[in-house]
Scaffold this active site. Structure first.
Site: not given
Ligand SMILES: O=P(O)(O)OC[C@H]1O[C@H](OP(=O)(O)OP(=O)(O)O)[C@H](O)[C@@H]1O
Ligand SMILES: Nc1ncnc2[nH]cnc12
Length: 172
Positions: A59, A96
């Protein structure tokens, strides 16, 4: 500032029980909301020399690449493991809801490049911290970071160095 929060949907218990997922889909689908979000993300760096915007997969690519266009800089993707051809540099990190590895092309940035690190959400802070470590390992200078949403309760900001500005558009 436009009411971005009305364009972000809370989805309880996704992708696993106990997580309230911040769905940016409605924000991206709204032309005024998306454009003003990019304008707001770019605003703090207007007078700051930046060589490249780095976005975290996946994202972070959406917001980072739009920012790079607006700022007339290059865009450098920080990708999940196995997506980039060698040679790469990588770091492991916790999420997370899981764990992962981020990689960058070893020749992706000139040494000392001044870069901005961009993602959609700051939750526990593991991803942004990994992105910063990775960029520093690659020889870049992280001069700032930006996210659309910061989930204050998860205190991810505590993992970010105070000396580097970290801007969030929305606090949840
Ligand atoms: O602060 P944190 O606990 O590290 O979480 C934040 C990250 O989690 C999500 O990515 P995700 O790894 O789910 O990948 P995506 O964007 O491909 O859905 C979001 O887009 C951030 O990159
Ligand atoms: N709560 C949340 N919503 C969307 N993206 C995330 N990445 C990590 N935690 C998330």
């Amino acid at each position: 500032m436009p009411a971005f929060d009305q364009l972000i949907r809370d989805v309880p218990d996704f992708p696993k029980p106990g997580v309230v997922f911040k769905d940016i889909g409605p924000l991206l689908a709204d032309p005024i909301g998306f454009a003003s979000c990019i304008t707001a993300l770019v605003a703090p760096w207007r007078d700051v020399p930046v060589d490249a915007v780095c976005g975290i997969e996946s994202r972070g690519f959406i917001f980072g690449s739009a920012m790079a266009l607006a700022m007339q800089t290059g865009f450098v993707p920080l990708r999940k493991v196995g997506k980039l051809p060698p040679p790469t540099i990588g770091v492991d990190y916790d999420l997370e809801y899981g764990s992962a590895r981020l990689e960058i092309g070893a020749q992706g940035l000139p040494a000392g490049a001044r870069v901005l690190l961009i993602d959609d959400v700051l939750a526990t802070g593991g991803t942004l911290d990994a992105g910063r470590r990775l960029l520093e390992q690659a020889g870049a200078r992280v001069i700032g970071a930006g996210v659309v949403i910061e989930i204050d309760a998860l205190a991810g900001r505590k993992r970010w160095p105070e000396a580097i500005p970290l801007r969030a558009l929305l606090h949840c």
